[in-house]
Design an enzyme around this catalytic site. Structure first.
Site, PDB file in Angstrom:
ATOM      1  N   LYS A 191     -19.663  31.652  -5.623  1.00  0.00           N
ATOM      2  CA  LYS A 191     -20.896  32.405  -6.047  1.00  0.00           C
ATOM      3  C   LYS A 191     -22.181  32.301  -5.437  1.00  0.00           C
ATOM      4  O   LYS A 191     -21.625  31.210  -4.716  1.00  0.00           O
ATOM      5  CB  LYS A 191     -21.212  31.861  -7.870  1.00  0.00           C
ATOM      6  CG  LYS A 191     -20.324  32.650  -8.749  1.00  0.00           C
ATOM      7  CD  LYS A 191     -19.763  33.719  -9.225  1.00  0.00           C
ATOM      8  CE  LYS A 191     -18.760  34.101 -10.396  1.00  0.00           C
ATOM      9  NZ  LYS A 191     -18.099  34.095  -9.543  1.00  0.00           N
TER      10      LYS A 191
HETATM   11  C1  LIG Z   1     -18.762  38.609 -14.676  1.00  0.00           C
HETATM   12  C2  LIG Z   1     -18.157  36.557 -14.837  1.00  0.00           C
HETATM   13  N1  LIG Z   1     -17.936  36.642 -15.831  1.00  0.00           N
HETATM   14  C3  LIG Z   1     -17.633  35.612 -15.852  1.00  0.00           C
HETATM   15  C4  LIG Z   1     -17.414  33.897 -15.068  1.00  0.00           C
HETATM   16  C5  LIG Z   1     -16.774  32.993 -15.094  1.00  0.00           C
HETATM   17  O1  LIG Z   1     -17.308  32.043 -14.796  1.00  0.00           O
HETATM   18  P1  LIG Z   1     -16.593  30.430 -14.635  1.00  0.00           P
HETATM   19  O2  LIG Z   1     -15.647  30.988 -13.161  1.00  0.00           O
HETATM   20  O3  LIG Z   1     -17.995  29.752 -13.210  1.00  0.00           O
HETATM   21  O4  LIG Z   1     -16.557  30.390 -15.841  1.00  0.00           O
HETATM   22  C6  LIG Z   1     -17.537  34.772 -14.278  1.00  0.00           C
HETATM   23  C7  LIG Z   1     -16.307  34.349 -12.176  1.00  0.00           C
HETATM   24  O5  LIG Z   1     -16.233  33.595 -12.452  1.00  0.00           O
HETATM   25  C8  LIG Z   1     -17.779  35.925 -13.407  1.00  0.00           C
HETATM   26  O6  LIG Z   1     -17.255  36.551 -11.903  1.00  0.00           O
END
Ligand SMILES: Cc1ncc(COP(=O)(O)O)c(C=O)c1O
Length: 388
Positions: A191
């Site tokens: 990110k």
């Molecule tokens: C649009 C979106 N929602 C949710 C997530 C979930 O985040 P995490 O990987 O920190 O659980 C991500 C990325 O991984 C994402 O790109």
């Protein structure tokens, strides 16, 4: 393969991370509580313009907490953008509820207000409005929040903003993640800023955030012994990782700027050959996109998967657009509302789109290499078209 791999969106450290990690070690707060967490939460809330933030172990955990706080349970429906990563919708299944997917609109690629409207009208007729609407700001592009919030208010259905990809993006001068009842961010390694893995839930409802902290720490009742009246989770962020987050938050504006510059360079070089539909919002002066990933759709003569393969051969990582969730086997029984009766926007973007390496630490030299490969292939494609 002559050079080291160019990744889609690698971590970009500042040098200060170690300092805050050391603070955690020096004070022996090697736990999911401590000063780094408190300060990281303050930084996020302040930056986003929300009253509070809760740092958690992932963006997915933050979405799950939001749905728990909204009382989503078995038999409920939750509306969700279809063009997104699976983590946007998985927590709906964690709560044994039913996702209903909403198509994109062509400008931002995000939730189509007109499809959302149709879905809400039908749901109301059936007497079963959704418990929540999960709106994604895809690749850092702000969704059409004005229209979406109007619908949310008209039908009294709360919005959870999945701003996992859009930290630093604004819509009408307001940060994404601060429009809905809850906003969600991810600090996964890919990110715009990272804690290696982590996330945050933000809101103006401080009581709800206190409940989120409670649920995220195993829902332990205020008793001297271990007593639990409710189902909780183990979702808090470590104080060590929050130290990484503190350092990363110091440079968030620089990171947005760098990603935007990466995007502008691609745009300048490729605009002759590729249809950059997703740029549209940058021309609407009410938005600022963080350009987490440079994503665009190709003209019909260009096959995105072939371009991805050409880049892969040169040790460069490019990716297709997220496969819409209504097309995923996991969600095959779920309902889906298209943008209009004749327009299925997310499927079209999926078919013709791709994402290019967009790291804030992408060197000019590496970006030049990527552009050279793209131009070589795109020129070839357009030549073939001319000959035919
Ligand atoms: C649009 C979106 N929602 C949710 C997530 C979930 O985040 P995490 O990987 O920190 O659980 C991500 C990325 O991984 C994402 O790109």
């Amino acid at each position: 393969m002559s050079h080291s791999k160019i990744y889609l969106s690698p971590p970009h450290m500042t040098g200060n991370e170690q300092k805050y990690i050391n603070e955690a070690f020096d004070s022996n707060w090697i736990a999911p509580v401590g000063r780094n967490i408190d300060l990281f939460e303050q930084d996020i809330a302040h930056y986003v313009g929300a009253k509070g933030a809760v740092a958690v172990s992932s963006g997915t955990a933050a979405i799950h907490l939001a749905l728990s706080l909204l009382g989503v349970k078995k038999g409920d429906t939750v509306f969700c953008s279809s063009l997104t990563f699976v983590a946007s919708a998985n927590p709906i299944l964690y709560q044994s509820a039913d996702p209903v997917f909403i198509d994109s609109e062509p400008e931002s690629w995000n939730m189509s207000p007109q499809a959302l409207n149709r879905a809400l009208v039908e749901a109301k007729k059936k007497g079963k409005l959704p418990k929540a609407i999960i709106v994604v700001h895809l690749y850092g592009q702000p969704a059409k929040m004005e229209e979406i919030m109007e619908l949310s208010e008209a039908y009294d259905v709360p919005v959870v903003e999945d701003a996992a990809e859009s930290l630093g993006s604004t819509y009408q001068n307001q940060m994404t993640g601060s429009f809905g009842k809850f906003g969600v961010f991810s600090f996964n390694g890919n990110k715009i800023i990272t804690t290696s893995g982590g996330g945050a839930l933000v809101s103006d409802d401080l009581e709800a955030l206190d409940r989120a902290r409670f649920l995220a720490t195993q829902a332990r009742d205020p008793a001297i012994y271990y007593q639990h009246s409710q189902l909780g989770f183990n979702y808090r962020l470590s104080n060590i990782l929050a130290g990484i987050g503190r350092a990363q938050m110091e440079v968030i504006e620089d990171r947005v700027q760098s990603r935007k510059e990466v995007f502008e360079s691609y745009k300048r070089a490729l605009s002759e050959y590729v249809d950059f539909q997703c740029n549209y919002q940058s021309e609407r002066n009410l938005c600022r996109e963080n350009r987490w990933l440079t994503a665009f759709t190709c003209v019909d003569s260009v096959e995105p998967l072939e371009i991805i393969e050409h880049l892969r051969e040169q040790n460069i990582e490019a990716r297709p657009i997220w496969k819409p969730l209504h097309l995923q086997p996991l969600f095959e029984k779920c309902m889906y509302y298209t943008h209009s009766i004749s327009e299925n926007v997310s499927e079209e973007i999926f078919r013709s789109g791709l994402c290019l390496p967009s790291g804030s630490n992408l060197s000019k030299e590496d970006q030049g290499k990527i552009i050279d490969i793209l131009l070589k292939n795109l020129r070839k494609e357009s030549l073939i078209e001319e000959i035919v």
